[in-house]
Scaffold this active site. Sequence first.
Site, PDB file in Angstrom:
ATOM      1  N   HIS A   1      24.096 -86.597 -33.232  1.00  0.00           N
ATOM      2  CA  HIS A   1      23.424 -85.419 -33.784  1.00  0.00           C
ATOM      3  C   HIS A   1      23.368 -85.471 -35.304  1.00  0.00           C
ATOM      4  O   HIS A   1      22.303 -85.346 -35.894  1.00  0.00           O
ATOM      5  CB  HIS A   1      24.142 -84.134 -33.353  1.00  0.00           C
TER       6      HIS A   1
ATOM      7  N   HIS B   1      17.336 -79.891 -40.086  1.00  0.00           N
ATOM      8  CA  HIS B   1      18.291 -80.993 -40.231  1.00  0.00           C
ATOM      9  C   HIS B   1      17.674 -82.310 -39.768  1.00  0.00           C
ATOM     10  O   HIS B   1      18.081 -83.382 -40.202  1.00  0.00           O
ATOM     11  CB  HIS B   1      19.575 -80.698 -39.439  1.00  0.00           C
TER      12      HIS B   1
ATOM     13  N   GLU C   1      15.830 -56.701 -39.756  1.00  0.00           N
ATOM     14  CA  GLU C   1      15.792 -56.973 -41.191  1.00  0.00           C
ATOM     15  C   GLU C   1      15.741 -58.458 -41.529  1.00  0.00           C
ATOM     16  O   GLU C   1      15.003 -58.870 -42.428  1.00  0.00           O
ATOM     17  CB  GLU C   1      16.996 -56.333 -41.897  1.00  0.00           C
TER      18      GLU C   1
ATOM     19  N   HIS D   1      20.606 -86.786 -39.730  1.00  0.00           N
ATOM     20  CA  HIS D   1      20.649 -86.344 -38.335  1.00  0.00           C
ATOM     21  C   HIS D   1      19.594 -87.104 -37.527  1.00  0.00           C
ATOM     22  O   HIS D   1      18.427 -86.692 -37.476  1.00  0.00           O
ATOM     23  CB  HIS D   1      20.373 -84.840 -38.254  1.00  0.00           C
TER      24      HIS D   1
ATOM     25  N   HIS E   1      26.819 -46.864 -45.803  1.00  0.00           N
ATOM     26  CA  HIS E   1      25.433 -46.905 -46.251  1.00  0.00           C
ATOM     27  C   HIS E   1      25.299 -46.851 -47.768  1.00  0.00           C
ATOM     28  O   HIS E   1      24.184 -46.743 -48.279  1.00  0.00           O
ATOM     29  CB  HIS E   1      24.644 -45.743 -45.629  1.00  0.00           C
TER      30      HIS E   1
ATOM     31  N   GLY F   1      16.119 -75.562 -42.579  1.00  0.00           N
ATOM     32  CA  GLY F   1      17.479 -76.082 -42.502  1.00  0.00           C
ATOM     33  C   GLY F   1      18.411 -74.997 -42.011  1.00  0.00           C
ATOM     34  O   GLY F   1      19.130 -75.193 -41.027  1.00  0.00           O
ATOM     35  N   PRO F   2      18.411 -73.823 -42.681  1.00  0.00           N
ATOM     36  CA  PRO F   2      19.158 -72.689 -42.115  1.00  0.00           C
ATOM     37  C   PRO F   2      18.501 -72.310 -40.785  1.00  0.00           C
ATOM     38  O   PRO F   2      17.358 -71.835 -40.757  1.00  0.00           O
ATOM     39  CB  PRO F   2      18.972 -71.591 -43.168  1.00  0.00           C
ATOM     40  N   LEU F   3      19.185 -72.532 -39.694  1.00  0.00           N
ATOM     41  CA  LEU F   3      18.537 -72.511 -38.382  1.00  0.00           C
ATOM     42  C   LEU F   3      17.931 -71.152 -38.049  1.00  0.00           C
ATOM     43  O   LEU F   3      18.505 -70.108 -38.319  1.00  0.00           O
ATOM     44  CB  LEU F   3      19.534 -72.941 -37.307  1.00  0.00           C
TER      45      LEU F   3
ATOM     46  N   ASN G   1      17.664 -80.324 -25.675  1.00  0.00           N
ATOM     47  CA  ASN G   1      18.474 -81.507 -25.349  1.00  0.00           C
ATOM     48  C   ASN G   1      19.925 -81.173 -25.012  1.00  0.00           C
ATOM     49  O   ASN G   1      20.737 -82.074 -24.808  1.00  0.00           O
ATOM     50  CB  ASN G   1      18.420 -82.536 -26.488  1.00  0.00           C
TER      51      ASN G   1
END
Length: 663
Positions: free
Chosen positions: A261, A64, A413, A24, A475, A112-114, A183
Amino acid sequence: MKKNTINAIRILSAEAIQKANSGHPGLPLGSAPIAYALWQNYLKFNNQNPKWDDRDRFVLSAGHGSMLDYSLLYLYGLGLTKEDLQNFRQLNSKTPGHPEYGHTVGIETTTGPLGQGIANAVGMAVAEAHLAATFNREGYPVVDHYTYAICGDGCLEEGISYEACSFAGTHELGKLILFYDDNDITIEGNTDITFKEDVAKRFEAQNWQVLHVDLVSHPDDVALINAAIEQAKKEKKKPSIIICKTKIGYGTPLEGSHKCHGAPLGAENLQKTKEKLGWPCSEPFEVPQEVLAHTAEAGKRGAEEEKKWNAMFAKYEKAYPELAKAYKAAMAGELIDLANVSDLFAFDKPMATRQTSATVLNKIAALVPNLIGGSADLAPSNLSDMKDTETHRYGDFTPENYAGRNMHFGIREHAMAAIANGMQLHGGLRSYCSTFFIFSDYCKHAMRLSALMNIPVVYILTHDSIGVGEDGPTHEPVEQLIALRSIPNMKVYRPADGKETAAAWISALTGTAPTALVLTRQNLPQYENSGLSALKGGYVLEDCAGTPDVLLIASGSEVEQCVGAKAKLAEEGIKARVISMPCFEEFEKQTEAYKESVIPSAVKARVCVEAGSPYSWYKYAGDKGEIIGMSTFGASGPAPQLFKLFGFTVENVVEKAKKSLAK
């Protein structure tokens, strides 16, 4: 020199991505001046000692754009080589596709996991505030550093960022500074198709200081970035976001387009970029020596800062020897041998394992002074708070009392789990967090990252089964046990009584893997033969004379039905062994001889019992065993009626045992 150094970040990033034919380039090209201003002028680090306690923490939440990280680590002398950059995204390289904690020196967290990185950064800022309040004394700022993070549009679209930034603003974490690489581009195109909110107003509403830098109208204007950082550092009561208007893929023919990107620029576009930026080097991965000399100045500054810190700490040790000793023990991760604390195993009446956990937690809290954590607004139900006593005051972590050890995460959570990761990653703390087991689904990705990073965050997860009862299937956890057990490097403990709970806590605070403590709401009996054997994950709780006819294997609350069934079967001359299996992961680590001694392969008749999905149990049931589990969702009603309805009874265990014997 500024221009060439900024462009070195850009060109190295683009070249590595081009060579890998993967990556990227957009973010490194656009945010290079932000990273340069921070690393060259402000970030406190010593490249000769990357793990210096009082360094500033830098988090690339937009993971990324990992080549931004790697280019900085190379240019600023933290151990990466030109060859490492050339091996970007290759097997066994130090430069994987996304930054990985523990894999590459200088990477503070796996991102990486945004949005995860933002929440990790919040946790690091929490740790800094707590440790400073605990150890600093007038004239001795032992803990005094900032946490910086860079994020993009994607991070701010993820819900975890809302949760984490709300928490940070509420807790007035003034030493947290977030750069927003604004951006307007994500993978699918312009953010107008999904993301039109006023980010500045959002952060103002969350009690952040909001600053702006326009790098579109003023490209590479480091003075503007410096001024924003200075202003951010002056604000002590609010975290700061510096909204940097940038152009993705700056300097390339694809500037401003989503096409740069997540894909290499292409050889022709890369060459045009070098020409447009006036890059002076003809060979790939070549950097002017004057650039390396320039970046080396930042490293020298950091070495001098650590030298001064060491001198200050030497005086601190003389002035406050006990505090200094406690600080060093905390930062080294030292723990006493909890297995020898017999008081942890004293239980004399039936109790829910959430209650036994609370008892153990409060005893451990007095022994582990850097234990800190809390709940997602469920502490009265999770029983996850540390209670003040005559000899120990824990208090709440608030802007008025950062020394408090009880965290109130709010109903957040996902961010809670990621913040706990950041607290643990910072160093000096042992973090835990808590919620209902059913809501572990909300925590799941952060829990996965705990395991991937090999950090020992403790997850207290109560209300573990259909025993929740009247709250109904929304639950009542069914599939959550197998979900957590499927995570590599995650220990999942579901204890059957108080002593097993104590063993689970000891395991959780031993080693480096994260641990989930899965606990009941309903009372369970205390067993005479339980205890430290639970550290092996599975053991014989009650045995028979000679070789058993049938093995009864269970975890948690269902051990009680197996114990009752053993007595009933004995009345009919059937010999049964009861095996408690609180932690599959620890059992599988044992020797084959030990596992065979607990679950003898010659005994084919078996019944496995757990009020959750049966999928965990087929290995232990074997080809002639029976499994009593949950293959449907639960229902709403009193817990005893639900256990009977779904077959978790002594009578059903007896029936299944006979059925298995008849096969």
